[in-house]
Motif scaffolding. Structure first.
Motif, PDB file in Angstrom:
ATOM      1  N   GLN A 156       1.012  -1.011  -0.183  1.00  0.00           N
ATOM      2  CA  GLN A 156       0.162  -0.085  -0.199  1.00  0.00           C
ATOM      3  C   GLN A 156       1.027   1.333   0.275  1.00  0.00           C
ATOM      4  OE1 GLN A 156      -3.363   0.031  -0.572  1.00  0.00           O
ATOM      5  NE2 GLN A 156      -3.133  -1.656  -1.083  1.00  0.00           N
ATOM      6  N   ALA A 157       2.059   0.950   0.460  1.00  0.00           N
ATOM      7  CA  ALA A 157       3.159   2.087   0.224  1.00  0.00           C
ATOM      8  C   ALA A 157       3.449   2.752  -1.798  1.00  0.00           C
ATOM      9  CB  ALA A 157       4.007   1.829   0.915  1.00  0.00           C
ATOM     10  N   PHE A 158       2.793   2.161  -2.193  1.00  0.00           N
ATOM     11  CA  PHE A 158       3.197   2.349  -3.462  1.00  0.00           C
ATOM     12  C   PHE A 158       1.504   3.511  -3.631  1.00  0.00           C
ATOM     13  CE2 PHE A 158       2.463   0.376  -7.777  1.00  0.00           C
ATOM     14  CZ  PHE A 158       3.357   1.305  -8.597  1.00  0.00           C
ATOM     15  N   ILE A 159       0.705   2.182  -3.362  1.00  0.00           N
ATOM     16  CA  ILE A 159      -0.397   3.148  -4.138  1.00  0.00           C
ATOM     17  C   ILE A 159      -0.129   4.700  -3.325  1.00  0.00           C
ATOM     18  CG2 ILE A 159      -3.028   2.932  -3.378  1.00  0.00           C
ATOM     19  CD1 ILE A 159      -1.957   1.126  -5.484  1.00  0.00           C
ATOM     20  N   GLU A 160       0.111   4.763  -2.135  1.00  0.00           N
ATOM     21  CA  GLU A 160       0.290   5.900  -1.209  1.00  0.00           C
ATOM     22  C   GLU A 160       1.002   6.988  -1.968  1.00  0.00           C
ATOM     23  OE1 GLU A 160       0.700   7.888   2.610  1.00  0.00           O
ATOM     24  OE2 GLU A 160       1.004   5.752   2.953  1.00  0.00           O
ATOM     25  N   LYS A 161       2.296   7.207  -2.270  1.00  0.00           N
ATOM     26  CA  LYS A 161       2.933   7.040  -3.514  1.00  0.00           C
ATOM     27  C   LYS A 161       2.012   7.161  -4.821  1.00  0.00           C
ATOM     28  CE  LYS A 161       7.341   6.580  -6.377  1.00  0.00           C
ATOM     29  NZ  LYS A 161       8.112   5.787  -6.786  1.00  0.00           N
ATOM     30  N   CYS A 162       1.522   6.658  -5.705  1.00  0.00           N
ATOM     31  CA  CYS A 162       1.766   7.157  -6.979  1.00  0.00           C
ATOM     32  C   CYS A 162       0.336   7.997  -6.477  1.00  0.00           C
ATOM     33  CB  CYS A 162       0.577   5.740  -7.448  1.00  0.00           C
ATOM     34  SG  CYS A 162       1.932   4.535  -7.908  1.00  0.00           S
ATOM     35  N   ARG A 163      -0.579   7.491  -5.856  1.00  0.00           N
ATOM     36  CA  ARG A 163      -1.911   8.414  -5.094  1.00  0.00           C
ATOM     37  C   ARG A 163      -1.183  10.242  -5.050  1.00  0.00           C
ATOM     38  NH1 ARG A 163      -3.749   7.513  -1.013  1.00  0.00           N
ATOM     39  NH2 ARG A 163      -4.599   5.278  -1.511  1.00  0.00           N
ATOM     40  N   ASN A 164      -0.094  10.474  -4.520  1.00  0.00           N
ATOM     41  CA  ASN A 164       0.196  11.466  -4.588  1.00  0.00           C
ATOM     42  C   ASN A 164       1.129  12.667  -5.187  1.00  0.00           C
ATOM     43  OD1 ASN A 164      -0.143  11.399  -1.479  1.00  0.00           O
ATOM     44  ND2 ASN A 164       1.743  10.398  -0.643  1.00  0.00           N
ATOM     45  N   LEU A 165       1.987  11.652  -6.119  1.00  0.00           N
ATOM     46  CA  LEU A 165       2.154  11.882  -7.363  1.00  0.00           C
ATOM     47  C   LEU A 165       1.719  12.776  -8.637  1.00  0.00           C
ATOM     48  CD1 LEU A 165       5.066   9.227  -7.449  1.00  0.00           C
ATOM     49  CD2 LEU A 165       5.333  12.049  -6.850  1.00  0.00           C
ATOM     50  N   ASN A 166       0.364  11.574  -8.158  1.00  0.00           N
ATOM     51  CA  ASN A 166      -0.825  12.058  -9.062  1.00  0.00           C
ATOM     52  C   ASN A 166      -1.280  12.729  -9.204  1.00  0.00           C
ATOM     53  OD1 ASN A 166      -3.020  11.025 -11.344  1.00  0.00           O
ATOM     54  ND2 ASN A 166      -4.496  11.212  -9.371  1.00  0.00           N
ATOM     55  N   GLN A 167      -1.404  13.479  -7.596  1.00  0.00           N
ATOM     56  CA  GLN A 167      -2.090  15.294  -7.167  1.00  0.00           C
ATOM     57  C   GLN A 167      -0.785  16.219  -8.103  1.00  0.00           C
ATOM     58  OE1 GLN A 167      -5.156  16.107  -5.705  1.00  0.00           O
ATOM     59  NE2 GLN A 167      -5.456  14.377  -5.909  1.00  0.00           N
ATOM     60  N   GLU A 168       0.093  15.877  -7.669  1.00  0.00           N
ATOM     61  CA  GLU A 168       0.485  16.534  -8.128  1.00  0.00           C
ATOM     62  C   GLU A 168       1.089  16.933  -9.298  1.00  0.00           C
ATOM     63  OE1 GLU A 168       4.353  15.886  -7.226  1.00  0.00           O
ATOM     64  OE2 GLU A 168       4.435  15.479  -4.664  1.00  0.00           O
ATOM     65  N   GLY A 169       1.149  16.612  -9.902  1.00  0.00           N
ATOM     66  CA  GLY A 169       0.922  16.088 -11.955  1.00  0.00           C
ATOM     67  C   GLY A 169      -0.701  16.870 -12.249  1.00  0.00           C
ATOM     68  N   LEU A 170      -1.774  16.394 -11.436  1.00  0.00           N
ATOM     69  CA  LEU A 170      -3.074  16.660 -11.628  1.00  0.00           C
ATOM     70  C   LEU A 170      -2.608  18.620 -11.480  1.00  0.00           C
ATOM     71  CD1 LEU A 170      -5.776  14.239  -9.913  1.00  0.00           C
ATOM     72  CD2 LEU A 170      -5.991  15.276 -12.789  1.00  0.00           C
ATOM     73  N   GLN A 171      -1.841  18.530  -9.990  1.00  0.00           N
ATOM     74  CA  GLN A 171      -1.853  20.367 -10.494  1.00  0.00           C
ATOM     75  C   GLN A 171      -0.981  20.948 -11.526  1.00  0.00           C
ATOM     76  OE1 GLN A 171      -3.200  21.848  -7.700  1.00  0.00           O
ATOM     77  NE2 GLN A 171      -3.140  23.663  -8.876  1.00  0.00           N
ATOM     78  N   GLN A 172      -0.503  20.647 -12.236  1.00  0.00           N
ATOM     79  CA  GLN A 172       0.523  21.079 -12.560  1.00  0.00           C
ATOM     80  C   GLN A 172      -0.857  21.554 -13.894  1.00  0.00           C
ATOM     81  OE1 GLN A 172       3.049  17.612 -13.312  1.00  0.00           O
ATOM     82  NE2 GLN A 172       4.369  19.007 -14.821  1.00  0.00           N
ATOM     83  N   TYR A 173      -1.870  20.861 -14.600  1.00  0.00           N
ATOM     84  CA  TYR A 173      -2.827  21.087 -15.727  1.00  0.00           C
ATOM     85  C   TYR A 173      -3.354  22.059 -14.804  1.00  0.00           C
ATOM     86  CZ  TYR A 173      -1.134  16.914 -18.207  1.00  0.00           C
ATOM     87  OH  TYR A 173      -0.270  16.120 -18.409  1.00  0.00           O
ATOM     88  N   TYR A 174      -3.901  21.621 -14.111  1.00  0.00           N
ATOM     89  CA  TYR A 174      -5.060  22.752 -13.084  1.00  0.00           C
ATOM     90  C   TYR A 174      -3.961  24.237 -13.751  1.00  0.00           C
ATOM     91  CZ  TYR A 174      -7.434  18.713 -10.739  1.00  0.00           C
ATOM     92  OH  TYR A 174      -7.549  18.181 -10.376  1.00  0.00           O
ATOM     93  N   ASP A 175      -2.796  24.341 -13.530  1.00  0.00           N
ATOM     94  CA  ASP A 175      -2.244  25.776 -13.246  1.00  0.00           C
ATOM     95  C   ASP A 175      -2.141  26.306 -14.449  1.00  0.00           C
ATOM     96  OD1 ASP A 175      -1.725  25.064 -10.575  1.00  0.00           O
ATOM     97  OD2 ASP A 175       0.450  24.920 -11.131  1.00  0.00           O
ATOM     98  N   PHE A 176      -2.223  24.866 -15.789  1.00  0.00           N
ATOM     99  CA  PHE A 176      -2.313  25.755 -17.193  1.00  0.00           C
ATOM    100  C   PHE A 176      -3.376  26.275 -17.671  1.00  0.00           C
ATOM    101  CE2 PHE A 176      -2.660  23.279 -21.310  1.00  0.00           C
ATOM    102  CZ  PHE A 176      -2.844  23.857 -22.002  1.00  0.00           C
ATOM    103  N   CYS A 177      -4.752  25.049 -17.184  1.00  0.00           N
ATOM    104  CA  CYS A 177      -5.640  25.519 -17.634  1.00  0.00           C
ATOM    105  C   CYS A 177      -6.115  27.115 -17.064  1.00  0.00           C
ATOM    106  CB  CYS A 177      -7.080  24.993 -17.071  1.00  0.00           C
ATOM    107  SG  CYS A 177      -6.325  22.831 -17.946  1.00  0.00           S
ATOM    108  N   GLU A 178      -5.870  27.282 -15.870  1.00  0.00           N
ATOM    109  CA  GLU A 178      -5.915  28.693 -15.278  1.00  0.00           C
ATOM    110  C   GLU A 178      -4.616  29.579 -15.983  1.00  0.00           C
ATOM    111  OE1 GLU A 178      -8.123  28.895 -12.841  1.00  0.00           O
ATOM    112  OE2 GLU A 178      -8.997  27.069 -12.768  1.00  0.00           O
ATOM    113  N   GLU A 179      -4.056  29.309 -16.413  1.00  0.00           N
ATOM    114  CA  GLU A 179      -3.051  30.274 -17.290  1.00  0.00           C
ATOM    115  C   GLU A 179      -3.612  30.519 -18.119  1.00  0.00           C
ATOM    116  OE1 GLU A 179       1.411  30.705 -18.893  1.00  0.00           O
ATOM    117  OE2 GLU A 179       1.020  29.234 -17.325  1.00  0.00           O
ATOM    118  N   TYR A 180      -4.508  30.032 -18.648  1.00  0.00           N
ATOM    119  CA  TYR A 180      -4.882  29.699 -20.352  1.00  0.00           C
ATOM    120  C   TYR A 180      -6.274  29.732 -20.358  1.00  0.00           C
ATOM    121  CZ  TYR A 180      -0.508  29.713 -22.647  1.00  0.00           C
ATOM    122  OH  TYR A 180       1.047  29.531 -22.690  1.00  0.00           O
ATOM    123  N   ASN A 181      -7.018  30.509 -19.512  1.00  0.00           N
ATOM    124  CA  ASN A 181      -8.194  30.319 -19.373  1.00  0.00           C
ATOM    125  C   ASN A 181      -9.192  28.834 -19.848  1.00  0.00           C
ATOM    126  OD1 ASN A 181      -7.979  32.698 -17.775  1.00  0.00           O
ATOM    127  ND2 ASN A 181      -7.865  33.625 -19.355  1.00  0.00           N
TER     128      ASN A 181
END
Length: 360
Positions: free
Chosen positions: A268-293
């Motif tokens: 389950q440590a692997f799953i937790e790691k993937c979940r956290n990295l996934n949240q960081e990845g989603l934030q990259q896309y959120y920031d891009f979308c906000e920047e370009y409306n």
């Protein structure tokens, strides 16, 4: 020879182009696939070792009852082992449910757009399809309730939903379950359960104590990274599963899939790691979308649906020619959008740079 009439209007599932084909077509040295919501971080090393150890036994049929993995999953989710059914991916459990419960004199209710295999399998069984449009990317649960009648046998609830990534909070799901008639099976498809971080996402397994017309679907194909091995499971009441089990094919999950799933659950440590990295990845896309409306849905999955206000096929082709395979929204019910699987930090940064170029 004649096949079922309903098959004539269906198309077989069309996967995206293989990486090798894209490399050859566009003369690319590197191609990144971010189209099928696979785990970019692979799978647990423990699962890899379990697979290697099992290679000596490929001459033997698997345990048709999935006994050992059944006990492991039962303990993990907190149910009796007879409250589980296993499938060749959760897709097969969808097929089993349709095969067991739907016919030409029944109907089934689902959101639209949602995971297409609900409709696909229901059509094959000849059932009437009642699709209820999403509202702002969310299931319209009130309208779904209104669509139910005496001939309704199954209601499909995909949460988080594919392709929007949106989820149904507990405050909305509980009144819905309370109002679904007892003769209707509610299928709660939680394929992306392990990626969810929302505080108000309902813990569905305890709901089985109150609702005997509920079945929950989960899979090892997404966060666990075992998509190639095809193993998923359903959680429900023993009596319900005993009734639909005859529609399951024998030996439907392989020996490799079973041992890999057992080992993966222990990590389950692997799953937790993937979940956290996934949240960081989603934030990259959120920031891009906000920047370009750009309009998008906040996601509780490992993918994001972005509206570019251009034909999805156009965005898809632009990225394909530059070595990134994504999913055009044309095939998903969102013709001006694309669905992008969250990759590694580096992959996300690369594709976002290309998307900035496209938007500019």
């Amino acid at each position: 020879m004649k096949v079922k009439e309903q098959l004539k209007g269906l198309s077989p599932y069309k996967p995206g182009k293989p990486i090798e084909e894209v490399q050859k077509e566009f003369n690319l040295s590197k191609v990144v696939k971010l189209a099928s919501n696979e785990n970019p971080y692979g799978y647990s090393p423990a699962a890899k070792q379990a697979i290697q150890d099992e290679l000596e036994h490929l001459t033997l049929y698997p345990d048709g009852y999935s006994g050992v993995v059944r006990e492991k999953v039962a303990k993990h989710v907190g149910v009796d082992k007879d409250q589980l059914i296993f499938g060749n991916g959760s897709d097969e459990i969808i097929q089993i449910i349709c095969r067991a419960m739907l016919s030409a004199d029944t109907n089934t209710v689902m959101a639209a757009p949602t995971f297409p295999q609900y409709k696909h399998n229901a059509v094959i069984e000849g059932a009437e399809i009642r699709e209820v449009p999403l509202v702002d990317g969310q299931h319209d649960l009130d309208a779904m309730l209104e669509a139910i009648d005496e001939q309704t046998r199954v209601v499909w609830v995909c949460t988080p939903n594919n392709p929007t990534g949106t989820y149904i909070p507990e405050a909305k799901l509980l009144p819905f379950l309370e109002n679904v008639p007892s003769h209707v099976l509610v299928v709660l498809d939680e394929a992306y359960y392990e990626y969810v971080t929302a505080d108000d996402f309902p813990e569905s397994v305890p709901l089985l104590n109150k609702y005997d017309n509920l079945i929950i679907l989960r899979t090892f194909s997404k966060a666990y990274g075992l998509a190639a091995l095809r193993i998923g499971y359903g959680i429900g009441h023993t009596e319900l599963l005993q009734q639909i089990e005859p529609a399951r094919e024998p030996f439907n999950t392989s020996r490799l899939a079973q041992v890999a799933a057992i080992a993966a659950l222990d990590d389950q440590a692997f799953i937790e790691k993937c979940r956290n990295l996934n949240q960081e990845g989603l934030q990259q896309y959120y920031d891009f979308c906000e920047e370009y409306n750009l309009e998008y849905y906040r996601s509780e999955t490992n993918f994001i649906l972005i509206d570019f206000k251009r034909q999805g096929d156009e965005v898809f082709q632009f990225l394909l020619e530059r070595g990134f395979i994504v999913r055009s929204g044309n095939a998903l019910g969102f013709p001006t959008s694309v669905r992008i699987t969250v990759g590694s930090k580096e992959e996300n940064a690369e594709i976002i740079e290309l998307l900035k170029e496209f938007v500019a």
